[in-house]
Design a protein around this motif. Structure first.
Motif, PDB file in Angstrom:
ATOM      1  N   GLU A 403      42.553 -44.763 -26.748  1.00  0.00           N
ATOM      2  CA  GLU A 403      43.405 -44.590 -25.585  1.00  0.00           C
ATOM      3  C   GLU A 403      44.940 -44.667 -25.985  1.00  0.00           C
ATOM      4  O   GLU A 403      45.836 -44.559 -27.341  1.00  0.00           O
ATOM      5  N   GLY A 404      45.779 -43.960 -25.081  1.00  0.00           N
ATOM      6  CA  GLY A 404      47.635 -43.150 -25.930  1.00  0.00           C
ATOM      7  C   GLY A 404      48.493 -43.670 -24.795  1.00  0.00           C
ATOM      8  O   GLY A 404      47.639 -43.497 -23.901  1.00  0.00           O
ATOM      9  N   TYR A 405      49.305 -43.855 -25.149  1.00  0.00           N
ATOM     10  CA  TYR A 405      50.172 -44.807 -24.305  1.00  0.00           C
ATOM     11  C   TYR A 405      51.543 -43.601 -24.373  1.00  0.00           C
ATOM     12  O   TYR A 405      51.989 -43.982 -25.042  1.00  0.00           O
ATOM     13  N   ASP A 406      52.447 -43.725 -23.793  1.00  0.00           N
ATOM     14  CA  ASP A 406      53.915 -42.921 -24.079  1.00  0.00           C
ATOM     15  C   ASP A 406      54.154 -43.444 -22.365  1.00  0.00           C
ATOM     16  O   ASP A 406      54.240 -43.804 -20.689  1.00  0.00           O
ATOM     17  N   ILE A 407      55.717 -43.728 -22.652  1.00  0.00           N
ATOM     18  CA  ILE A 407      57.052 -43.900 -22.023  1.00  0.00           C
ATOM     19  C   ILE A 407      57.907 -43.029 -21.064  1.00  0.00           C
ATOM     20  O   ILE A 407      58.361 -41.939 -22.156  1.00  0.00           O
ATOM     21  N   SER A 408      58.334 -42.744 -20.221  1.00  0.00           N
ATOM     22  CA  SER A 408      58.983 -41.473 -19.729  1.00  0.00           C
ATOM     23  C   SER A 408      59.813 -41.880 -18.809  1.00  0.00           C
ATOM     24  O   SER A 408      59.266 -42.913 -17.636  1.00  0.00           O
ATOM     25  N   ILE A 499      49.174 -44.594 -29.549  1.00  0.00           N
ATOM     26  CA  ILE A 499      51.362 -44.865 -29.320  1.00  0.00           C
ATOM     27  C   ILE A 499      51.950 -43.720 -29.490  1.00  0.00           C
ATOM     28  O   ILE A 499      52.067 -43.238 -31.146  1.00  0.00           O
ATOM     29  N   ASP A 500      52.754 -43.629 -28.235  1.00  0.00           N
ATOM     30  CA  ASP A 500      53.485 -42.404 -28.731  1.00  0.00           C
ATOM     31  C   ASP A 500      54.966 -42.906 -29.344  1.00  0.00           C
ATOM     32  O   ASP A 500      55.714 -43.809 -28.779  1.00  0.00           O
ATOM     33  N   GLY A 501      55.273 -42.200 -30.902  1.00  0.00           N
ATOM     34  CA  GLY A 501      56.715 -42.482 -31.030  1.00  0.00           C
ATOM     35  C   GLY A 501      56.620 -43.165 -33.039  1.00  0.00           C
ATOM     36  O   GLY A 501      55.351 -42.852 -33.145  1.00  0.00           O
ATOM     37  N   GLY A 504      59.302 -47.980 -34.821  1.00  0.00           N
ATOM     38  CA  GLY A 504      59.209 -49.210 -33.976  1.00  0.00           C
ATOM     39  C   GLY A 504      59.325 -49.553 -33.204  1.00  0.00           C
ATOM     40  O   GLY A 504      59.051 -50.564 -31.890  1.00  0.00           O
ATOM     41  N   GLN A 505      58.394 -48.298 -32.280  1.00  0.00           N
ATOM     42  CA  GLN A 505      57.829 -48.744 -31.148  1.00  0.00           C
ATOM     43  C   GLN A 505      56.283 -49.518 -31.525  1.00  0.00           C
ATOM     44  O   GLN A 505      56.311 -49.444 -30.037  1.00  0.00           O
ATOM     45  N   LEU A 506      55.929 -49.235 -32.495  1.00  0.00           N
ATOM     46  CA  LEU A 506      54.616 -49.840 -33.532  1.00  0.00           C
ATOM     47  C   LEU A 506      55.049 -51.159 -33.303  1.00  0.00           C
ATOM     48  O   LEU A 506      53.976 -52.368 -33.174  1.00  0.00           O
ATOM     49  N   VAL A 523      42.661 -51.989 -33.309  1.00  0.00           N
ATOM     50  CA  VAL A 523      42.930 -50.813 -33.951  1.00  0.00           C
ATOM     51  C   VAL A 523      44.523 -49.924 -33.297  1.00  0.00           C
ATOM     52  O   VAL A 523      44.151 -49.310 -32.350  1.00  0.00           O
ATOM     53  N   VAL A 524      45.403 -50.106 -33.863  1.00  0.00           N
ATOM     54  CA  VAL A 524      46.830 -49.765 -33.304  1.00  0.00           C
ATOM     55  C   VAL A 524      46.969 -48.616 -34.180  1.00  0.00           C
ATOM     56  O   VAL A 524      47.537 -49.301 -35.650  1.00  0.00           O
ATOM     57  N   CYS A 525      47.748 -47.392 -33.425  1.00  0.00           N
ATOM     58  CA  CYS A 525      48.395 -46.667 -34.526  1.00  0.00           C
ATOM     59  C   CYS A 525      49.671 -46.225 -33.614  1.00  0.00           C
ATOM     60  O   CYS A 525      49.389 -45.760 -32.990  1.00  0.00           O
ATOM     61  N   SER A 526      50.145 -45.102 -34.240  1.00  0.00           N
ATOM     62  CA  SER A 526      51.317 -44.378 -33.606  1.00  0.00           C
ATOM     63  C   SER A 526      52.238 -43.596 -34.861  1.00  0.00           C
ATOM     64  O   SER A 526      51.299 -42.747 -35.349  1.00  0.00           O
ATOM     65  N   LEU A 527      51.528 -42.288 -33.372  1.00  0.00           N
ATOM     66  CA  LEU A 527      52.202 -40.980 -34.352  1.00  0.00           C
ATOM     67  C   LEU A 527      53.535 -40.566 -33.946  1.00  0.00           C
ATOM     68  O   LEU A 527      53.936 -40.485 -32.675  1.00  0.00           O
ATOM     69  N   ALA A 528      54.384 -39.885 -34.759  1.00  0.00           N
ATOM     70  CA  ALA A 528      55.579 -39.842 -34.534  1.00  0.00           C
ATOM     71  C   ALA A 528      55.692 -37.911 -33.985  1.00  0.00           C
ATOM     72  O   ALA A 528      55.342 -37.432 -35.203  1.00  0.00           O
ATOM     73  N   LYS A 529      57.087 -38.248 -33.250  1.00  0.00           N
ATOM     74  CA  LYS A 529      56.889 -36.613 -32.706  1.00  0.00           C
ATOM     75  C   LYS A 529      57.392 -36.139 -34.483  1.00  0.00           C
ATOM     76  O   LYS A 529      56.650 -34.341 -34.336  1.00  0.00           O
TER      77      LYS A 529
END
Length: 651
Positions: A403-408, A499-501, A504-506, A523-529
């Motif tokens: 699952e992937g999450y993002d804020i707009s 998590i997209d970020g 901080g977001q993580l 299992v959680v991870c984040s991907l920085a742009k």
């Protein structure tokens, strides 16, 4: 909860005696009343009884089904052909787990004509969703480029509506002036006449170009006899356009005047690719593609399911007099009878072994093998990406559901979030979710992505927190939700959450999960742009990875899809707010009247251009309110009236 019938011999025997020895359909259900299987038979009692005689004659798939049957229902029909049609509809609508289900392969598009509308639309779509039983889907087409070129030429040859919505509220656009549209937006053409145009267009996609050419030739000759040379010239141009359409149909066979469809399948242990070539008067006019789950299934069964599905959706004129199949069908005589009834003429289903017809089968089979190879290569690539991601995140097994999450938002206004889901490396859009951010501290002029992401995590996983708080074993609950009875094996618990970020977001997400007592379960991870870096909780440095390695590429695809889905929802919310805010400023316009006005005019620009009389024609708008709306958009008109009145007073 009911026990399986195999565990209740007396009840099973009594139930079998109640089933009549007549033609019809039977439905198998499990303990939770879920539909397991739909079948048909000329003699219902004998067919259903055969499932419970000896398990040695059954495939592993059917043996698993029989162990779960708790109830048997039946529907009696007048003939076996009627039972076949009923079975096809039940499978399509109910999607039983143990039936052969054709996959909704998004790479094969359809052409849709919305016959249910007064002025039907014609468009290409990858979603076969029936809004009305009158609407028709043609396809699925394998050659997407050819389909687009054909539709482009059709819209140049025949006068058709070119836009989904009118460009102007009270006049036609340029397409009407140059003869490409009959003026649908202003009803310059009647609904009956427009349907007549669409019926000619449909003949192109039904493989009836030769028949259409003869029809137009007859019309052209009638116009010429009446000395209506302008109409005759228009028909001549349409004939030339049809010749251009059929120019792409380069494949032809000598001495082949019979119209026929040719079907072949290529399969491995899990997947089947089916091709259907439509030959009309010796020319290849259409190439359709299907996909199916082939686990423990014979090729003949798969081909029969494709025939049942495809020909139950087409018009009678689209069924050819001859159908060639690569393998014998399990119920070939029944299929032949059913197709003949559908067409109201004789239809032959043949399994050729030699000469020209066998060569046709070989040609279609080679194309099916090519499609199977493409599908297998894609599956292997997805499997490698999942394995690489498992190594990156140190998982025991490759992840199935990610699952992937993002804020707009724009500086806090219209803040929304997206949840996208990949199953086995592919988007599963039926599981996508959209969220409106509810926190009162996030509003126009003040944004907080950390707080927004934490809010979404709480809302997404609070039901799992309740399950754990009740003392349930999460591992056992996950196994049950992923049981063999669950359609396609999908479940609600993600193997990986992305998590997209950055950090901080993580950190905000992990704090929310700690409140739910799920921080050690997920299992959680984040991907920085910026550098495509992967961060894990409690880790100060990103994981060692390469931007182009398969696991990172999979996460990047997930991140980009989450971003696209969030931005689309944000723009939708912002557009609706802007529409509501402009009209809501007008005294006397409440939310309902705003909705009615937008539904009537389709856009605010159309309302702004409308006269008082046109606004007054909208539902629920009186003359006084219509003047207020007109004055709101054109205040200078009120000023001019006041100046005129003042001049009269001075005289």
């Amino acid at each position: 909860m009911q026990r399986p019938l195999l565990e209740q011999p007396e009840r099973l025997e009594q139930r079998l005696k109640e089933i009549p020895p007549e033609p019809g359909c039977y439905l198998m259900r499990d303990a939770d009343d879920r539909l397991l299987y739909v079948g048909k038979s000329k003699t219902l009692r004998s067919r259903v009884r055969s499932y419970f005689r000896s398990s040695h004659d059954l495939s592993p798939r059917i043996r698993l089904m029989v162990r779960q049957i708790c109830e048997i229902e039946f529907i009696v029909t007048d003939s076996e052909a009627e039972a076949l049609a009923l079975e096809s509809n039940l499978i399509k609508n109910q999607q039983p787990h143990f039936n052969v289900l054709l996959k909704d392969d998004k790479k094969y598009p359809y052409l849709c004509i919305t016959w249910s509308e007064a002025y039907p639309r014609i468009f290409i779509t990858r979603r076969r969703r029936f809004r009305s039983p009158l609407d028709r889907f043609y396809g699925p087409y394998v050659d997407v480029g050819l389909l687009r070129r054909t539709l482009f030429l059709v819209k140049r040859v025949f006068p058709l509506r070119q836009r989904p919505r009118p460009l102007y509220p009270n006049r036609t656009c340029l397409n009407y002036s140059i003869g490409r549209c009959p003026g649908v937006c202003q009803e310059k053409v009647s609904s009956e006449d427009y349907h007549q145009i669409l019926r000619k267009v449909a003949m192109v996609f039904q493989g009836r170009s030769d028949e259409l050419r003869k029809l137009l030739n007859q019309q052209m000759e009638r116009y010429a006899e009446r000395l209506d040379f302008e109409s005759a010239a228009r028909i001549r141009d349409q004939l030339q356009g049809i010749d251009q359409l059929t120019a792409d149909q380069k494949m032809s066979l000598p001495n082949a005047s019979v119209s026929r469809d040719v079907l072949a399948v290529a399969q491995d242990e899990h997947f089947a690719a089916i091709q259907l070539f439509q030959m009309r008067a010796g020319k290849l006019v259409g190439r359709l593609g299907f996909a199916a789950d082939a686990t423990n299934l014979e090729a003949g069964i798969i081909l029969q399911r494709v025939i049942e599905e495809h020909y139950s959706q087409v018009d009678a004129v689209e069924i050819p007099p001859e159908i060639l199949v690569q393998h014998e069908l399990p119920q070939q005589s029944l299929i032949t009878e059913w197709l003949s009834e559908q067409r109201e003429r004789k239809v032959q289903v043949l399994h050729p072994q030699r000469r020209q017809k066998a060569d046709l089968i070989d040609l279609v089979m080679r194309n099916a093998e090519f499609e199977l190879g493409r599908a297998r290569q894609s599956q292997e690539q997805q499997a490698l990406a999942n394995e690489d991601l498992a190594q990156l995140l140190e998982l025991a097994t490759p992840p199935r559901r990610i699952e992937g999450y993002d804020i707009s938002h724009i500086q806090g206004s219209d803040a929304v979030a997206s949840q996208v889901v990949f199953i086995d490396g592919l988007p599963a859009k039926q599981h996508y979710r959209r969220y409106k951010i509810q926190s009162s501290s996030i509003q126009a002029g003040h944004s907080d992505d950390f707080m927004a992401m934490a809010e979404i995590m709480r809302r997404r996983f609070r039901k799992w927190a309740r399950v754990k708080a009740e003392g349930a074993d999460l591992d056992e609950v996950r196994r049950q939700s992923n049981s063999s009875l669950n359609m396609n094996g999908l479940h609600d618990w993600p193997d990986v959450v992305m998590i997209d970020g950055g950090k901080g977001q993580l950190s905000a997400v992990m704090e929310a999960l700690r409140e739910l007592d799920l921080h050690e379960d997920l299992v959680v991870c984040s991907l920085a742009k910026q550098r495509e870096e992967i961060f894990l909780p409690e880790a100060k440095q990103p994981l060692e990875s390469e931007p182009d390695q398969l696991g990172v590429t999979l996460l990047r695809r997930l991140r980009d899809e989450a971003h696209r889905f969030a931005v689309t929802f944000h723009r939708q919310q912002r557009g609706q707010r802007m529409k509501r805010s402009r009209l809501s400023d007008i005294p006397g316009l409440g939310p309902k009247r705003v909705r009615d006005l937008l539904a009537h005019f389709q856009s605010i620009d159309a309302i702004q251009l409308a006269s008082v009389e046109q606004i007054h024609q909208a539902p629920g708008v009186g003359l006084s309110l219509a003047k207020q709306i007109r004055t709101y958009f054109h205040p200078q008109e009120l000023d001019e009236d006041n100046v005129g009145m003042a001049g009269e007073d001075t005289e």
